[in-house]
Design an enzyme around this catalytic site. Structure first.
Site, PDB file in Angstrom:
ATOM      1  N   ASP A 188       0.843  -1.196   0.000  1.00 52.52           N
ATOM      2  CA  ASP A 188       0.000   0.000   0.000  1.00 52.52           C
ATOM      3  C   ASP A 188       0.878   1.246   0.000  1.00 52.52           C
ATOM      4  O   ASP A 188       2.106   1.170   0.102  1.00 52.52           O
ATOM      5  CB  ASP A 188      -0.969  -0.002   1.187  1.00 52.52           C
ATOM      6  CG  ASP A 188      -0.261   0.176   2.527  1.00 52.52           C
ATOM      7  OD1 ASP A 188       0.991   0.277   2.541  1.00 52.52           O
ATOM      8  OD2 ASP A 188      -0.951   0.214   3.541  1.00 52.52           O
ATOM      9  N   ILE A 189       0.234   2.391  -0.142  1.00 58.27           N
ATOM     10  CA  ILE A 189       0.944   3.672  -0.160  1.00 58.27           C
ATOM     11  C   ILE A 189       0.919   4.228   1.258  1.00 58.27           C
ATOM     12  O   ILE A 189      -0.160   4.451   1.835  1.00 58.27           O
ATOM     13  CB  ILE A 189       0.270   4.658  -1.129  1.00 58.27           C
ATOM     14  CG1 ILE A 189       0.268   4.088  -2.547  1.00 58.27           C
ATOM     15  CG2 ILE A 189       0.967   6.017  -1.100  1.00 58.27           C
ATOM     16  CD1 ILE A 189      -0.512   4.911  -3.551  1.00 58.27           C
ATOM     17  N   GLU A 231      -5.869   2.357  -1.437  1.00 62.90           N
ATOM     18  CA  GLU A 231      -4.465   2.544  -1.829  1.00 62.90           C
ATOM     19  C   GLU A 231      -3.680   1.242  -1.741  1.00 62.90           C
ATOM     20  O   GLU A 231      -2.442   1.245  -1.737  1.00 62.90           O
ATOM     21  CB  GLU A 231      -3.808   3.618  -0.958  1.00 62.90           C
ATOM     22  CG  GLU A 231      -3.348   3.193   0.429  1.00 62.90           C
ATOM     23  CD  GLU A 231      -4.469   3.074   1.454  1.00 62.90           C
ATOM     24  OE1 GLU A 231      -4.151   3.055   2.646  1.00 62.90           O
ATOM     25  OE2 GLU A 231      -5.651   2.998   1.072  1.00 62.90           O
TER      26      GLU A 231
END
Length: 244
Positions: A188-189, A231
Site C-alpha cells: 500500500d501507499i 491505496e
C-alpha cells in the site's frame, strides 16, 4: 477475383494501420521480407490519404493500385510494390475502390478493394457493404471495451480486485500442479489518507495512477498487478520464490 484490405484509424485519427487483408499469406511474407517490417507495424499518416481522396467520407474509384500504394507507402519503391501487387492480382489497369468505414459515431478507417470488373456503378453497392463492415467492427470494439471494463479498475487501469483473484487463482493452481513457485505481494501507499486529506482527492487520484505506472515499470510482462482496494495493491509473481 477481388482482393481487399481493411485499414483502421489510430485513436487520435492521425494514421492508418492494416488490420485485415485477403492478400495471400505468401505475398504478405514476401512484402515483409523485402521491407524488413511486419505489415501491421507500418503506419500511414492520414495526410497521405487526404492527398489522393477528393472526400474523406465518400467512396472513390482510382486506377493503378501500384501508383496509389507508392504514394501511401513512402520509402517503398514502385518496383518493390509491383513485386507485391502483381501476385496479389493487381496491375495498372485494375481499378481500386477506396471506401470509408463509417458509422453514426464517425469514421473508423477504410476498406480497399481491387479487381478486374469493378466499375463506378458498383460504388453504391460497395458502400453498403463497407457500412456493414464498419458496423461489425464497431460492435466488436464495443464488446472489447465492455470486457475491458469488466476486469479493469477504471482509475488506475490495473486489474480490478475480482479479476485479480480469478487470474491469480489460476496461477496458483498451475503452480501447484507444476510444482513451481508463486509469490504474492500485498502493498500500500504509506500515509495516503493524510496526503489525500491535505491535497484533495483529485491529487490523490494522480498519486494512485502514478503508483500504478511505477509498478508496471518494475514488473515482468508475465506478472499480474491488481488494485486490491483504496491505496492497496496486489502483485502475483509466477515462478518466483520468496527469496527471489
Amino acid at each position: 477475383n477481388m482482393t481487399c484490405i481493411v485499414s483502421l484509424l489510430s485513436p487520435d485519427g492521425s494514421e492508418l494501420t492494416m488490420r485485415y487483408s485477403s492478400i495471400p499469406g505468401k505475398v504478405i511474407r514476401l512484402a515483409e521480407r523485402l521491407a524488413q517490417m511486419k505489415v501491421e507495424e507500418y503506419r500511414i499518416p492520414i495526410g497521405r490519404v487526404k492527398d489522393i481522396l477528393s472526400s474523406m467520407d465518400e467512396p472513390v474509384m482510382l486506377r493503378n493500385p501500384v501508383e496509389v500504394a507508392a504514394h501511401l507507402l513512402k520509402g517503398l519503391s514502385p518496383n518493390f510494390l509491383r513485386r507485391v501487387f502483381t501476385p496479389a492480382g493487381s496491375d495498372q489497369e485494375v481499378p481500386v475502390c477506396i471506401l470509408p468505414l463509417k458509422t453514426e459515431s464517425g469514421l473508423l478507417g477504410y476498406f480497399w478493394l481491387w479487381g478486374m470488373g469493378l466499375e463506378e456503378g458498383d460504388l453504391p453497392t460497395m458502400s453498403v457493404f463497407a457500412y456493414q463492415i464498419a458496423s461489425a467492427l464497431q460492435n466488436v470494439n464495443l464488446l472489447v471495451e465492455v470486457q475491458r471494463l469488466a476486469v479493469t479498475d477504471e482509475l488506475t487501469g490495473l486489474f480490478n480486485r475480482r479479476y485479480f483473484f480469478d487470474i491469480a487463482g489460476q496461477e496458483l493452481e498451475h503452480a501447484l500442479k507444476a510444482d513451481q513457485a508463486l509469490s504474492i505481494l500485498i502493498l500500500d501507499i504509506d500515509d495516503f489518507k493524510q496526503y489525500n486529506d491535505r491535497y484533495g482527492h483529485m491529487v490523490g487520484d494522480q498519486v494512485l495512477r502514478g503508483a500504478a505506472r511505477l509498478m508496471h515499470a518494475c514488473v515482468r510482462t508475465r506478472d499480474i498487478i491488481g488494485r486490491y482496494g483504496g491505496e492497496e495493491f496486489s502483485i502475483a509473481l509466477p515462478g518466483t520464490s520468496a527469496a527471489d
